[in-house]
Design a protein around this motif. Structure first.
Motif, PDB file in Angstrom:
ATOM      1  N   LEU A  17      -0.766   1.578  -9.019  1.00  0.00           N
ATOM      2  CA  LEU A  17      -1.960   1.972  -9.772  1.00  0.00           C
ATOM      3  C   LEU A  17      -1.657   3.144 -10.699  1.00  0.00           C
ATOM      4  O   LEU A  17      -0.947   4.073 -10.327  1.00  0.00           O
ATOM      5  CB  LEU A  17      -3.088   2.411  -8.829  1.00  0.00           C
ATOM      6  CG  LEU A  17      -3.734   1.374  -7.922  1.00  0.00           C
ATOM      7  CD1 LEU A  17      -4.804   2.033  -7.059  1.00  0.00           C
ATOM      8  CD2 LEU A  17      -4.329   0.250  -8.733  1.00  0.00           C
ATOM      9  N   THR A  18      -2.233   3.088 -11.890  1.00  0.00           N
ATOM     10  CA  THR A  18      -2.225   4.272 -12.745  1.00  0.00           C
ATOM     11  C   THR A  18      -3.378   5.168 -12.294  1.00  0.00           C
ATOM     12  O   THR A  18      -4.228   4.744 -11.513  1.00  0.00           O
ATOM     13  CB  THR A  18      -2.430   3.897 -14.224  1.00  0.00           C
ATOM     14  OG1 THR A  18      -3.731   3.309 -14.358  1.00  0.00           O
ATOM     15  CG2 THR A  18      -1.347   2.956 -14.735  1.00  0.00           C
ATOM     16  N   VAL A  19      -3.414   6.383 -12.808  1.00  0.00           N
ATOM     17  CA  VAL A  19      -4.524   7.280 -12.474  1.00  0.00           C
ATOM     18  C   VAL A  19      -5.846   6.640 -12.884  1.00  0.00           C
ATOM     19  O   VAL A  19      -6.818   6.646 -12.128  1.00  0.00           O
ATOM     20  CB  VAL A  19      -4.338   8.670 -13.129  1.00  0.00           C
ATOM     21  CG1 VAL A  19      -5.578   9.518 -12.970  1.00  0.00           C
ATOM     22  CG2 VAL A  19      -3.127   9.377 -12.518  1.00  0.00           C
ATOM     23  N   ALA A  20      -5.896   6.032 -14.075  1.00  0.00           N
ATOM     24  CA  ALA A  20      -7.132   5.386 -14.538  1.00  0.00           C
ATOM     25  C   ALA A  20      -7.519   4.238 -13.608  1.00  0.00           C
ATOM     26  O   ALA A  20      -8.691   4.075 -13.259  1.00  0.00           O
ATOM     27  CB  ALA A  20      -6.961   4.889 -15.974  1.00  0.00           C
ATOM     28  N   ALA A  21      -6.542   3.429 -13.182  1.00  0.00           N
ATOM     29  CA  ALA A  21      -6.825   2.311 -12.272  1.00  0.00           C
ATOM     30  C   ALA A  21      -7.272   2.832 -10.905  1.00  0.00           C
ATOM     31  O   ALA A  21      -8.134   2.232 -10.256  1.00  0.00           O
ATOM     32  CB  ALA A  21      -5.603   1.416 -12.134  1.00  0.00           C
ATOM     33  N   LEU A  22      -6.699   3.956 -10.466  1.00  0.00           N
ATOM     34  CA  LEU A  22      -7.115   4.556  -9.197  1.00  0.00           C
ATOM     35  C   LEU A  22      -8.577   4.978  -9.269  1.00  0.00           C
ATOM     36  O   LEU A  22      -9.336   4.750  -8.327  1.00  0.00           O
ATOM     37  CB  LEU A  22      -6.237   5.766  -8.858  1.00  0.00           C
ATOM     38  CG  LEU A  22      -6.670   6.542  -7.616  1.00  0.00           C
ATOM     39  CD1 LEU A  22      -6.515   5.693  -6.362  1.00  0.00           C
ATOM     40  CD2 LEU A  22      -5.894   7.842  -7.507  1.00  0.00           C
ATOM     41  N   LEU A  23      -8.975   5.571 -10.381  1.00  0.00           N
ATOM     42  CA  LEU A  23     -10.379   5.964 -10.540  1.00  0.00           C
ATOM     43  C   LEU A  23     -11.286   4.747 -10.399  1.00  0.00           C
ATOM     44  O   LEU A  23     -12.316   4.794  -9.727  1.00  0.00           O
ATOM     45  CB  LEU A  23     -10.604   6.663 -11.876  1.00  0.00           C
ATOM     46  CG  LEU A  23      -9.930   8.031 -12.031  1.00  0.00           C
ATOM     47  CD1 LEU A  23     -10.108   8.543 -13.456  1.00  0.00           C
ATOM     48  CD2 LEU A  23     -10.456   9.030 -11.026  1.00  0.00           C
ATOM     49  N   GLY A  24     -10.907   3.640 -11.021  1.00  0.00           N
ATOM     50  CA  GLY A  24     -11.681   2.406 -10.898  1.00  0.00           C
ATOM     51  C   GLY A  24     -11.685   1.890  -9.471  1.00  0.00           C
ATOM     52  O   GLY A  24     -12.718   1.463  -8.962  1.00  0.00           O
ATOM     53  N   HIS A  25     -10.539   1.936  -8.812  1.00  0.00           N
ATOM     54  CA  HIS A  25     -10.425   1.485  -7.423  1.00  0.00           C
ATOM     55  C   HIS A  25     -11.338   2.298  -6.504  1.00  0.00           C
ATOM     56  O   HIS A  25     -11.920   1.763  -5.566  1.00  0.00           O
ATOM     57  CB  HIS A  25      -8.964   1.610  -6.975  1.00  0.00           C
ATOM     58  CG  HIS A  25      -8.710   1.212  -5.563  1.00  0.00           C
ATOM     59  ND1 HIS A  25      -8.647  -0.106  -5.162  1.00  0.00           N
ATOM     60  CD2 HIS A  25      -8.517   1.958  -4.456  1.00  0.00           C
ATOM     61  CE1 HIS A  25      -8.419  -0.139  -3.850  1.00  0.00           C
ATOM     62  NE2 HIS A  25      -8.338   1.103  -3.402  1.00  0.00           N
ATOM     63  N   GLN A  49       0.843  -1.187   0.000  1.00  0.00           N
ATOM     64  CA  GLN A  49       0.000   0.000   0.000  1.00  0.00           C
ATOM     65  C   GLN A  49       0.886   1.247   0.000  1.00  0.00           C
ATOM     66  O   GLN A  49       1.995   1.217   0.544  1.00  0.00           O
ATOM     67  CB  GLN A  49      -0.899   0.020   1.242  1.00  0.00           C
ATOM     68  CG  GLN A  49      -1.840  -1.160   1.349  1.00  0.00           C
ATOM     69  CD  GLN A  49      -3.050  -1.013   0.453  1.00  0.00           C
ATOM     70  OE1 GLN A  49      -3.757  -0.032   0.511  1.00  0.00           O
ATOM     71  NE2 GLN A  49      -3.288  -2.008  -0.372  1.00  0.00           N
ATOM     72  N   ILE A  50       0.384   2.315  -0.609  1.00  0.00           N
ATOM     73  CA  ILE A  50       1.069   3.604  -0.556  1.00  0.00           C
ATOM     74  C   ILE A  50       0.100   4.640   0.004  1.00  0.00           C
ATOM     75  O   ILE A  50      -1.111   4.497  -0.109  1.00  0.00           O
ATOM     76  CB  ILE A  50       1.599   4.054  -1.939  1.00  0.00           C
ATOM     77  CG1 ILE A  50       0.456   4.222  -2.945  1.00  0.00           C
ATOM     78  CG2 ILE A  50       2.666   3.085  -2.449  1.00  0.00           C
ATOM     79  CD1 ILE A  50       0.850   4.886  -4.252  1.00  0.00           C
ATOM     80  N   SER A  62      -4.084   6.461 -18.242  1.00  0.00           N
ATOM     81  CA  SER A  62      -3.709   5.041 -18.197  1.00  0.00           C
ATOM     82  C   SER A  62      -2.199   4.844 -18.143  1.00  0.00           C
ATOM     83  O   SER A  62      -1.735   3.729 -17.918  1.00  0.00           O
ATOM     84  CB  SER A  62      -4.256   4.302 -19.421  1.00  0.00           C
ATOM     85  OG  SER A  62      -5.661   4.256 -19.349  1.00  0.00           O
ATOM     86  N   ALA A  63      -1.435   5.925 -18.340  1.00  0.00           N
ATOM     87  CA  ALA A  63       0.022   5.815 -18.354  1.00  0.00           C
ATOM     88  C   ALA A  63       0.677   6.416 -17.111  1.00  0.00           C
ATOM     89  O   ALA A  63       1.792   6.042 -16.762  1.00  0.00           O
ATOM     90  CB  ALA A  63       0.583   6.505 -19.600  1.00  0.00           C
ATOM     91  N   VAL A  64       0.003   7.330 -16.439  1.00  0.00           N
ATOM     92  CA  VAL A  64       0.588   8.019 -15.281  1.00  0.00           C
ATOM     93  C   VAL A  64       0.373   7.167 -14.029  1.00  0.00           C
ATOM     94  O   VAL A  64      -0.757   6.869 -13.661  1.00  0.00           O
ATOM     95  CB  VAL A  64      -0.036   9.424 -15.105  1.00  0.00           C
ATOM     96  CG1 VAL A  64       0.475  10.086 -13.843  1.00  0.00           C
ATOM     97  CG2 VAL A  64       0.248  10.289 -16.319  1.00  0.00           C
ATOM     98  N   VAL A  65       1.483   6.783 -13.388  1.00  0.00           N
ATOM     99  CA  VAL A  65       1.438   5.950 -12.191  1.00  0.00           C
ATOM    100  C   VAL A  65       1.371   6.838 -10.951  1.00  0.00           C
ATOM    101  O   VAL A  65       2.110   7.818 -10.831  1.00  0.00           O
ATOM    102  CB  VAL A  65       2.668   5.021 -12.126  1.00  0.00           C
ATOM    103  CG1 VAL A  65       2.676   4.199 -10.837  1.00  0.00           C
ATOM    104  CG2 VAL A  65       2.692   4.098 -13.337  1.00  0.00           C
TER     105      VAL A  65
END
Length: 72
Positions: A23-31, A7-8, A53-56
């Motif tokens: 997580l990418t920004v897009a994955a964070l939105l989904g999370h 975890q961060i 989808s590219a920015v971590v």
């Protein structure tokens, strides 16, 4: 037995949170359950939707998320 996910610590809309590392920004939105269009600022810089989808997301990042909702 599965290993726990690292975890961060980040800040989302002014609130401290812990999220899975990598997580990418897009994955964070989904999370976070943010569906549809969302404007995201990371460390006071806008993240264009084409790059979400590219920015971590990194430890210590401060993100502001504005979810766009249609209606009348």
């Amino acid at each position: 037995m599965t290993e726990p996910t690292a975890q961060i610590a980040i800040v989302v809309n002014g609130e401290p949170r812990e999220v899975p590392a990598g997580l990418t920004v897009a994955a964070l939105l989904g999370h976070l359950g943010v569906a549809g269009l969302a404007a995201v600022e990371r460390n006071r810089e806008l993240v264009p939707r084409a790059r979400q989808s590219a920015v971590v997301v990194e430890p210590g990042d401060a993100l502001e998320i504005v979810h766009l909702v249609g209606g009348g």
